[in-house]
Scaffold this motif. Sequence first.
Motif, PDB file in Angstrom:
ATOM      1  N   PRO A  97     -44.197  15.296 -31.221  1.00 21.98           N
ATOM      2  CA  PRO A  97     -44.029  16.698 -30.841  1.00 21.98           C
ATOM      3  C   PRO A  97     -43.934  16.843 -29.327  1.00 21.98           C
ATOM      4  CG  PRO A  97     -46.312  16.264 -31.438  1.00 21.98           C
ATOM      5  CD  PRO A  97     -45.538  15.020 -31.774  1.00 21.98           C
ATOM      6  N   VAL A  98     -43.233  17.877 -28.877  1.00 18.06           N
ATOM      7  CA  VAL A  98     -43.113  18.155 -27.445  1.00 18.06           C
ATOM      8  C   VAL A  98     -44.203  19.167 -27.101  1.00 18.06           C
ATOM      9  CG1 VAL A  98     -41.532  18.724 -25.573  1.00 18.06           C
ATOM     10  CG2 VAL A  98     -40.614  17.876 -27.754  1.00 18.06           C
ATOM     11  N   VAL A  99     -45.258  18.687 -26.495  1.00 20.14           N
ATOM     12  CA  VAL A  99     -46.468  19.482 -26.303  1.00 20.14           C
ATOM     13  C   VAL A  99     -46.544  20.053 -24.895  1.00 20.14           C
ATOM     14  CG1 VAL A  99     -48.999  19.423 -26.353  1.00 20.14           C
ATOM     15  CG2 VAL A  99     -47.682  18.161 -28.063  1.00 20.14           C
ATOM     16  N   ALA A 100     -47.006  21.298 -24.792  1.00 19.22           N
ATOM     17  CA  ALA A 100     -47.112  22.004 -23.518  1.00 19.22           C
ATOM     18  C   ALA A 100     -48.573  22.243 -23.156  1.00 19.22           C
ATOM     19  CB  ALA A 100     -46.386  23.347 -23.609  1.00 19.22           C
ATOM     20  N   PHE A 101     -48.788  22.614 -21.885  1.00 22.26           N
ATOM     21  CA  PHE A 101     -50.110  23.043 -21.425  1.00 22.26           C
ATOM     22  C   PHE A 101     -49.974  24.228 -20.462  1.00 22.26           C
ATOM     23  CE2 PHE A 101     -54.136  21.906 -18.820  1.00 22.26           C
ATOM     24  CZ  PHE A 101     -54.880  22.861 -19.493  1.00 22.26           C
ATOM     25  N   GLY A 102     -49.008  25.082 -20.708  1.00 20.01           N
ATOM     26  CA  GLY A 102     -48.921  26.332 -19.964  1.00 20.01           C
ATOM     27  C   GLY A 102     -48.427  26.201 -18.535  1.00 20.01           C
ATOM     28  N   TYR A 103     -48.589  27.280 -17.767  1.00 20.44           N
ATOM     29  CA  TYR A 103     -47.978  27.402 -16.447  1.00 20.44           C
ATOM     30  C   TYR A 103     -48.903  28.175 -15.510  1.00 20.44           C
ATOM     31  CZ  TYR A 103     -44.769  27.535 -20.360  1.00 20.44           C
ATOM     32  OH  TYR A 103     -44.192  27.313 -21.582  1.00 20.44           O
TER      33      TYR A 103
ATOM     34  N   THR B 105     -60.984  12.316 -27.639  1.00 19.72           N
ATOM     35  CA  THR B 105     -59.634  12.587 -27.133  1.00 19.72           C
ATOM     36  C   THR B 105     -59.718  13.205 -25.742  1.00 19.72           C
ATOM     37  OG1 THR B 105     -58.884  12.993 -29.398  1.00 19.72           O
ATOM     38  CG2 THR B 105     -57.442  13.738 -27.616  1.00 19.72           C
ATOM     39  N   MET B 106     -59.117  12.530 -24.750  1.00 21.33           N
ATOM     40  CA  MET B 106     -59.144  13.009 -23.374  1.00 21.33           C
ATOM     41  C   MET B 106     -57.886  13.832 -23.069  1.00 21.33           C
ATOM     42  SD  MET B 106     -62.036  11.798 -22.380  1.00 21.33           S
ATOM     43  CE  MET B 106     -62.737  11.670 -24.035  1.00 21.33           C
ATOM     44  N   PHE B 107     -58.070  14.923 -22.327  1.00 21.34           N
ATOM     45  CA  PHE B 107     -56.987  15.853 -22.006  1.00 21.34           C
ATOM     46  C   PHE B 107     -57.328  16.533 -20.683  1.00 21.34           C
ATOM     47  CE2 PHE B 107     -55.652  20.349 -22.131  1.00 21.34           C
ATOM     48  CZ  PHE B 107     -54.300  20.249 -22.401  1.00 21.34           C
ATOM     49  N   PRO B 108     -56.410  16.724 -19.715  1.00 18.38           N
ATOM     50  CA  PRO B 108     -54.978  16.432 -19.775  1.00 18.38           C
ATOM     51  C   PRO B 108     -54.553  15.117 -19.095  1.00 18.38           C
ATOM     52  CG  PRO B 108     -55.389  17.929 -17.960  1.00 18.38           C
ATOM     53  CD  PRO B 108     -56.726  17.623 -18.581  1.00 18.38           C
ATOM     54  N   ILE B 109     -55.524  14.257 -18.696  1.00 13.98           N
ATOM     55  CA  ILE B 109     -55.229  12.938 -18.119  1.00 13.98           C
ATOM     56  C   ILE B 109     -54.315  13.081 -16.903  1.00 13.98           C
ATOM     57  CG2 ILE B 109     -54.551  10.566 -18.614  1.00 13.98           C
ATOM     58  CD1 ILE B 109     -54.750  11.206 -21.604  1.00 13.98           C
ATOM     59  N   GLU B 110     -54.886  13.443 -15.776  1.00  8.55           N
ATOM     60  CA  GLU B 110     -54.102  13.804 -14.592  1.00  8.55           C
ATOM     61  C   GLU B 110     -53.567  12.583 -13.824  1.00  8.55           C
ATOM     62  OE1 GLU B 110     -55.337  18.018 -12.991  1.00  8.55           O
ATOM     63  OE2 GLU B 110     -57.062  16.692 -13.007  1.00  8.55           O
ATOM     64  N   VAL B 111     -52.556  11.975 -14.373  1.00  6.64           N
ATOM     65  CA  VAL B 111     -51.948  10.806 -13.733  1.00  6.64           C
ATOM     66  C   VAL B 111     -51.292  11.177 -12.418  1.00  6.64           C
ATOM     67  CG1 VAL B 111     -49.827  11.122 -15.093  1.00  6.64           C
ATOM     68  CG2 VAL B 111     -50.290   8.918 -14.041  1.00  6.64           C
ATOM     69  N   GLY B 112     -50.715  12.374 -12.340  1.00  2.74           N
ATOM     70  CA  GLY B 112     -49.986  12.765 -11.140  1.00  2.74           C
ATOM     71  C   GLY B 112     -50.865  13.192 -10.000  1.00  2.74           C
ATOM     72  N   THR B 113     -52.144  13.469 -10.268  1.00  2.52           N
ATOM     73  CA  THR B 113     -53.047  13.940  -9.231  1.00  2.52           C
ATOM     74  C   THR B 113     -54.127  12.918  -8.909  1.00  2.52           C
ATOM     75  OG1 THR B 113     -52.681  16.189 -10.058  1.00  2.52           O
ATOM     76  CG2 THR B 113     -54.507  15.871  -8.528  1.00  2.52           C
TER      77      THR B 113
ATOM     78  N   MET C 181     -48.534  13.078 -18.579  1.00  2.00           N
ATOM     79  CA  MET C 181     -47.148  13.149 -18.124  1.00  2.00           C
ATOM     80  C   MET C 181     -47.135  13.780 -16.730  1.00  2.00           C
ATOM     81  SD  MET C 181     -44.637  15.724 -17.782  1.00  2.00           S
ATOM     82  CE  MET C 181     -43.013  15.429 -17.052  1.00  2.00           C
ATOM     83  N   ASP C 182     -46.580  13.078 -15.760  1.00  2.00           N
ATOM     84  CA  ASP C 182     -46.605  13.518 -14.365  1.00  2.00           C
ATOM     85  C   ASP C 182     -45.688  14.720 -14.167  1.00  2.00           C
ATOM     86  OD1 ASP C 182     -46.651  13.841 -11.656  1.00  2.00           O
ATOM     87  OD2 ASP C 182     -46.263  11.737 -11.170  1.00  2.00           O
ATOM     88  N   LYS C 183     -46.270  15.911 -14.153  1.00  3.52           N
ATOM     89  CA  LYS C 183     -45.481  17.151 -14.075  1.00  3.52           C
ATOM     90  C   LYS C 183     -44.782  17.327 -12.735  1.00  3.52           C
ATOM     91  CE  LYS C 183     -49.242  20.106 -12.416  1.00  3.52           C
ATOM     92  NZ  LYS C 183     -50.168  18.974 -12.161  1.00  3.52           N
ATOM     93  N   ARG C 184     -45.115  16.510 -11.729  1.00  2.62           N
ATOM     94  CA  ARG C 184     -44.476  16.635 -10.417  1.00  2.62           C
ATOM     95  C   ARG C 184     -42.972  16.381 -10.479  1.00  2.62           C
ATOM     96  NH1 ARG C 184     -48.239  12.740  -6.894  1.00  2.62           N
ATOM     97  NH2 ARG C 184     -47.693  11.433  -8.689  1.00  2.62           N
ATOM     98  N   VAL C 185     -42.517  15.678 -11.515  1.00  2.63           N
ATOM     99  CA  VAL C 185     -41.081  15.397 -11.612  1.00  2.63           C
ATOM    100  C   VAL C 185     -40.281  16.666 -11.883  1.00  2.63           C
ATOM    101  CG1 VAL C 185     -41.515  13.044 -12.411  1.00  2.63           C
ATOM    102  CG2 VAL C 185     -41.133  14.846 -14.093  1.00  2.63           C
TER     103      VAL C 185
ATOM    104  N   PRO D 218     -47.538  17.519 -20.174  1.00  2.00           N
ATOM    105  CA  PRO D 218     -47.715  17.691 -18.724  1.00  2.00           C
ATOM    106  C   PRO D 218     -49.190  17.644 -18.362  1.00  2.00           C
ATOM    107  CG  PRO D 218     -46.026  19.177 -19.498  1.00  2.00           C
ATOM    108  CD  PRO D 218     -46.620  18.539 -20.731  1.00  2.00           C
ATOM    109  N   ASP D 219     -49.502  16.936 -17.260  1.00  2.00           N
ATOM    110  CA  ASP D 219     -50.900  16.639 -16.972  1.00  2.00           C
ATOM    111  C   ASP D 219     -51.668  17.794 -16.339  1.00  2.00           C
ATOM    112  OD1 ASP D 219     -49.698  16.512 -14.498  1.00  2.00           O
ATOM    113  OD2 ASP D 219     -50.541  14.563 -13.944  1.00  2.00           O
ATOM    114  N   HIS D 220     -51.116  18.950 -16.345  1.00  2.00           N
ATOM    115  CA  HIS D 220     -51.801  20.228 -16.106  1.00  2.00           C
ATOM    116  C   HIS D 220     -50.757  21.324 -16.185  1.00  2.00           C
ATOM    117  CE1 HIS D 220     -55.021  22.942 -15.107  1.00  2.00           C
ATOM    118  NE2 HIS D 220     -55.860  21.927 -15.073  1.00  2.00           N
ATOM    119  N   ARG D 221     -51.168  22.546 -15.895  1.00  2.00           N
ATOM    120  CA  ARG D 221     -50.229  23.667 -15.984  1.00  2.00           C
ATOM    121  C   ARG D 221     -49.089  23.477 -14.983  1.00  2.00           C
ATOM    122  NH1 ARG D 221     -52.332  27.247 -19.444  1.00  2.00           N
ATOM    123  NH2 ARG D 221     -54.579  27.159 -19.796  1.00  2.00           N
TER     124      ARG D 221
END
Length: 372
Positions: free
Chosen positions: A20-26, A285-293, A315-319, A347-350
């Motif tokens: 599934p393509v999962v979101a975490f808002g904005y 279960t760990m969430f949101p796993i901030e790889v980009g930060t 998922m590194d949302k910086r891209v 995405p690893d955060h909003r």
Amino acid sequence: MDNRQRVNAIMHYEKFDRMPVVAFGYWQETLEKWHKEGHVTEDEAKFYADNNEFDLAVMKRLGFDFNWNGGVGGNSHLMPMFEEEVLRTEADGTIVLRNSEGLIVKKKPGVVSIPAHGGTSLTGREAWEELYLPKLTYSDARVDAEGLKKAYEENAKTGRPQYIHIGSLYGNIRNMLGVEELSYLQADDEHLYVEIIDTVGELNYRVAEKVLSLGFTFDYAHFWEDICFKSGPLIRPSVFSEYVGPWYKKITELLKKHGVDIVSVDCDGLIDKLVPIWLENGVNTMFPIEVGTWNASFDKWRHQYGRELRGVGGMDKRVFSQDYQAVDKEIERLKPLVDLGGYIPCPDHRIAPDAKWENVQYYCEKFRKVFG
């Protein structure tokens, strides 16, 4: 196979048809920017909340399937909240106020980040017993059975997973006192410190118990904490394990009795020192796993803790602020993580205001092609 079935299959290492393509808002500022660009309506920007009708509309146009951070639950917070009260206005226009959690904060004109902390209303035992304890006692009014039933049934029509929100065992306490005051309280009045933790733990347990007694079937449960920052936890891990760990254990055992064996926690920052404590107390279960930060790594955790540990995020949302090539590269990076099983990219955060609408759409389209 619908998204509810997919989530259950992935988290239990069973076969599934697609990821599934999962979101975490904005961020609110992101929606306002997208509104100015003509991508979202004024109402969607103004009234958005996780998994409400406006979020669903935005997700549909972008290509997301559902928001991980949306479910049903009771009220395990202060009830009623404090009435926001302006205490003074400083010469530079900074407003000092008591917020809805009793925290004294400073809001500077034009600044949209988290307000500066200036103190707390929870100044000791007298304030605790007079102002806070009555707001943290259980009553059946904390669980709107009819409202939950309606929300559950509406969500069931969509094929999205059903989750129960369990609340917070330490993050809400941190919000009521602030990091500094909470740290001093642990040293200055350990008895009160533990009493506050136990009061909040008992309230969360009883609210969860009431919701679960209504007979709903849930796919996962979810805690919110946000008790770490870039260098690690805002609480000593040994203290967290001793005082908070048992409440996680008690609640996750209750969940298991009701058939809920996937339990996630939303905690930002460098959480590595708390992961084993959560895991040993039933939060798997760990969430949101901030790889980009914070450079968090689900791969490292999986090799350290095995298949009992699951993950959503990473998922590194910086891209989203870059180009299609950057999005392609990030999706390629996710492939071996997905192959580990028990992991859903998100995405690893909003999504931040620098994100380009077309890049987020492209991510959703490409994600489906690669993981479908």
